[in-house]
Design a protein around this motif. Structure first.
Motif, PDB file in Angstrom:
ATOM      1  N   MET A 184       0.843  -1.203  -0.042  1.00  0.00           N
ATOM      2  CA  MET A 184       0.065  -0.041  -0.154  1.00  0.00           C
ATOM      3  C   MET A 184       0.929   1.271   0.037  1.00  0.00           C
ATOM      4  N   GLY A 185       0.664   2.139  -0.996  1.00  0.00           N
ATOM      5  CA  GLY A 185       1.338   3.482  -1.209  1.00  0.00           C
ATOM      6  C   GLY A 185       1.009   4.540   0.073  1.00  0.00           C
ATOM      7  N   ALA A 186       1.912   5.456   0.187  1.00  0.00           N
ATOM      8  CA  ALA A 186       1.652   6.627   1.018  1.00  0.00           C
ATOM      9  C   ALA A 186       1.781   7.968   0.209  1.00  0.00           C
ATOM     10  N   TYR A 187       0.944   8.845   0.372  1.00  0.00           N
ATOM     11  CA  TYR A 187       0.822   9.957  -0.420  1.00  0.00           C
ATOM     12  C   TYR A 187       0.865  11.161   0.399  1.00  0.00           C
ATOM     13  N   ILE A 188       1.524  12.117  -0.236  1.00  0.00           N
ATOM     14  CA  ILE A 188       1.072  13.627   0.307  1.00  0.00           C
ATOM     15  C   ILE A 188       0.170  14.188  -0.451  1.00  0.00           C
ATOM     16  N   HIS A 189      -0.846  14.633   0.316  1.00  0.00           N
ATOM     17  CA  HIS A 189      -2.120  15.211  -0.161  1.00  0.00           C
ATOM     18  C   HIS A 189      -1.831  16.626  -0.324  1.00  0.00           C
ATOM     19  N   GLY A 190      -1.427  17.352   0.632  1.00  0.00           N
ATOM     20  CA  GLY A 190      -1.242  18.632   0.785  1.00  0.00           C
ATOM     21  C   GLY A 190      -0.439  19.145   2.039  1.00  0.00           C
ATOM     22  N   VAL A 191       0.111  20.259   1.688  1.00  0.00           N
ATOM     23  CA  VAL A 191       0.922  21.232   2.676  1.00  0.00           C
ATOM     24  C   VAL A 191       0.541  22.598   3.188  1.00  0.00           C
ATOM     25  N   SER A 192       0.535  22.701   4.487  1.00  0.00           N
ATOM     26  CA  SER A 192       0.211  24.436   4.655  1.00  0.00           C
ATOM     27  C   SER A 192       1.335  24.719   5.967  1.00  0.00           C
ATOM     28  N   TYR A 193       1.461  26.134   6.079  1.00  0.00           N
ATOM     29  CA  TYR A 193       2.275  26.466   7.184  1.00  0.00           C
ATOM     30  C   TYR A 193       1.789  27.771   7.784  1.00  0.00           C
ATOM     31  N   TYR A 194       2.463  28.042   8.874  1.00  0.00           N
ATOM     32  CA  TYR A 194       2.050  29.199   9.652  1.00  0.00           C
ATOM     33  C   TYR A 194       3.422  29.785  10.174  1.00  0.00           C
ATOM     34  N   LEU A 195       3.393  30.961  10.064  1.00  0.00           N
ATOM     35  CA  LEU A 195       4.488  31.813  10.588  1.00  0.00           C
ATOM     36  C   LEU A 195       3.978  33.033  11.604  1.00  0.00           C
ATOM     37  N   PRO A 196       4.814  33.000  12.725  1.00  0.00           N
ATOM     38  CA  PRO A 196       4.070  34.121  13.762  1.00  0.00           C
ATOM     39  C   PRO A 196       4.170  35.636  13.060  1.00  0.00           C
ATOM     40  N   ASP A 197       3.514  36.332  13.688  1.00  0.00           N
ATOM     41  CA  ASP A 197       3.554  37.561  13.350  1.00  0.00           C
ATOM     42  C   ASP A 197       4.531  38.509  13.653  1.00  0.00           C
ATOM     43  N   HIS A 198       5.392  38.376  14.796  1.00  0.00           N
ATOM     44  CA  HIS A 198       6.483  39.212  15.073  1.00  0.00           C
ATOM     45  C   HIS A 198       7.745  38.881  14.080  1.00  0.00           C
ATOM     46  N   VAL A 199       8.210  40.151  13.454  1.00  0.00           N
ATOM     47  CA  VAL A 199       9.523  39.897  12.562  1.00  0.00           C
ATOM     48  C   VAL A 199      10.771  40.227  13.190  1.00  0.00           C
ATOM     49  N   LEU A 200      11.765  39.650  13.191  1.00  0.00           N
ATOM     50  CA  LEU A 200      12.925  39.853  13.620  1.00  0.00           C
ATOM     51  C   LEU A 200      13.983  40.071  12.526  1.00  0.00           C
ATOM     52  N   ASP A 201      14.208  41.291  12.056  1.00  0.00           N
ATOM     53  CA  ASP A 201      14.866  41.336  10.752  1.00  0.00           C
ATOM     54  C   ASP A 201      16.521  41.832  10.987  1.00  0.00           C
ATOM     55  N   ASN A 202      17.325  41.845   9.905  1.00  0.00           N
ATOM     56  CA  ASN A 202      18.699  42.106  10.180  1.00  0.00           C
ATOM     57  C   ASN A 202      18.889  43.589  10.790  1.00  0.00           C
ATOM     58  N   ASP A 203      18.219  44.627  10.354  1.00  0.00           N
ATOM     59  CA  ASP A 203      18.735  45.857  10.866  1.00  0.00           C
ATOM     60  C   ASP A 203      18.353  45.839  12.238  1.00  0.00           C
ATOM     61  N   GLN A 204      17.411  45.022  12.729  1.00  0.00           N
ATOM     62  CA  GLN A 204      17.070  45.061  14.422  1.00  0.00           C
ATOM     63  C   GLN A 204      18.140  44.149  15.182  1.00  0.00           C
ATOM     64  N   LEU A 205      18.784  43.162  14.406  1.00  0.00           N
ATOM     65  CA  LEU A 205      19.947  42.491  14.969  1.00  0.00           C
ATOM     66  C   LEU A 205      21.184  43.170  15.046  1.00  0.00           C
ATOM     67  N   ASN A 206      21.366  44.281  13.851  1.00  0.00           N
ATOM     68  CA  ASN A 206      22.400  44.946  13.677  1.00  0.00           C
ATOM     69  C   ASN A 206      22.373  46.046  15.127  1.00  0.00           C
ATOM     70  N   ARG A 207      21.402  46.617  15.323  1.00  0.00           N
ATOM     71  CA  ARG A 207      21.230  47.412  16.604  1.00  0.00           C
ATOM     72  C   ARG A 207      21.487  46.784  17.790  1.00  0.00           C
ATOM     73  N   LEU A 208      21.206  45.694  17.867  1.00  0.00           N
ATOM     74  CA  LEU A 208      21.736  44.747  19.210  1.00  0.00           C
ATOM     75  C   LEU A 208      22.988  44.198  19.214  1.00  0.00           C
ATOM     76  N   PHE A 209      23.619  44.174  17.956  1.00  0.00           N
ATOM     77  CA  PHE A 209      25.089  43.425  17.840  1.00  0.00           C
ATOM     78  C   PHE A 209      25.796  44.379  16.997  1.00  0.00           C
ATOM     79  N   PRO A 210      26.222  45.611  17.098  1.00  0.00           N
ATOM     80  CA  PRO A 210      26.548  46.624  16.131  1.00  0.00           C
ATOM     81  C   PRO A 210      27.954  46.201  15.372  1.00  0.00           C
TER      82      PRO A 210
END
Length: 335
Positions: A1-27
């Motif tokens: 008996m085979g096994a099949y992927i029917h579908g994939v979805s994902y969730y990302l949290p709202d809060h963003v940590l970008d590289n500019d923010q990291l640069n301010r923390l670690f100059p």
């Protein structure tokens, strides 16, 4: 008996940590330096009151809606996480109740990181082959950010939070799951670890210790020996790819797309060149979500489908590797 992927979805949290923010923390680390070393421009971070089960629920609900899935037909839940809501009960049980999946369904957590999605596919295929289940909800959900020391610039530039949900079914669907190659080398356990908090070191008694590279280590938090992880990956992944190709009776040119665990762009391109994979057959998706541990492969698979990088009859090789050490690979055969 085979096994099949029917579908994939994902969730990302709202809060963003970008590289500019990291640069301010670690100059000392510019935004450009971070992106050039990692291939990441921003990461999504779970909220203070947002945990693994919360993200798992949102990913699953998105899957149900997107693919018109009847939750009453799900007969097993597999939840991959290294950041469960509690030591017990299993987070999968909490998810079953909150999703209102029938109580006749089985549910379990399994503790794996970057290889977890491939391992989850193997477990789902085994459940189907044994006629234990026919519609399996595989969820990967991780909040590594809650393990990372605020002063740990290395890990903060890499890791992010996310959840992904996949329906694996016995009915012929989007793609068939092929054979597996799996491996383990526990001698590398100390190189990617949260030492304190579980039974062996229950008390959270760690202190911040300055390392030679200017980073901080605290046994209450996530520690990664980047050099050792890189060495392990450079050795294990090419061997794994060759083995899964042999097991699948395929040659490298016969694979249409390669989707590896999205660790960081530098490491991935090093491995790609070492194996000899053409750049146009190697899919990267981490610029705007970072290294989401067990969710990187399903997120990249979803985005590859959306970008029409996967055609009918395509063969897509998935490879996960990391904490444990553990590794796993398989080939998806699209219809």
């Amino acid at each position: 008996m085979g096994a099949y992927i029917h579908g994939v979805s994902y969730y990302l949290p709202d809060h963003v940590l970008d590289n500019d923010q990291l640069n301010r923390l670690f100059p000392e680390w510019s935004a450009d330096k971070i992106s050039s070393k990692t291939g990441i421009y921003q990461r999504r971070i779970a909220g203070k009151d947002e945990f693994t089960s919360d993200m798992a629920i949102l990913a699953a609900e998105k899957l149900f809606l997107e693919y018109n899935i009847d939750r009453n037909e799900i007969d097993f839940i597999l939840l991959c996480t290294q950041s469960p809501d509690y030591f017990l009960p299993t987070t999968a049980c909490i998810v079953q109740d909150r999703l209102k999946i029938p109580t006749s369904a089985g549910a379990l957590d399994f503790n794996l990181g970057c290889s977890g999605y491939v391992y989850g596919l193997s477990l789902a295929k085994g459940l189907i082959a044994a006629r234990i289940a026919t519609n399996i909800l595989l969820i990967t959900s991780e909040t590594y950010s809650k393990f990372i020391n605020d002063k740990d610039k290395g890990n903060r530039t890499l890791f992010a939070d996310a959840a992904a949900a996949t329906l694996i079914t016995a009915k012929e669907s989007l793609c068939e799951i092929g054979d597996f190659v799996l491996g383990t080398d526990g001698s590398g356990a100390e190189n990617l670890i949260v030492k304190n908090g579980a039974s062996r070191n229950r008390e959270l008694s760690g202190e911040d210790l300055l390392q030679d590279d200017g980073s901080f280590r605290n046994d209450n938090n996530l520690y990664m020996n980047g050099g050792e992880i890189f060495s392990f990956t450079a050795k294990a992944v090419p061997l794994m790819v060759n083995e899964v190709l042999s097991k699948s009776k395929l040659t490298l040119p016969e694979v249409d797309l390669f989707i590896f665990h999205q660790a960081n762009a530098f490491m991935l391109n090093f491995i790609r060149k070492k194996i000899g994979i053409p750049e146009d057959k190697f899919f990267l998706y981490l610029e705007n979500c970072g290294n989401t541990v067990s969710s990187t492969i399903p997120i990249a698979l979803k985005e590859a489908l959306a970008a029409k990088r996967i055609d009918t009859d395509a063969k897509v090789l998935l490879a996960g590797f990391g904490v444990g050490y553990s590794w796993g690979a398989t080939v998806l055969h699209f219809k």
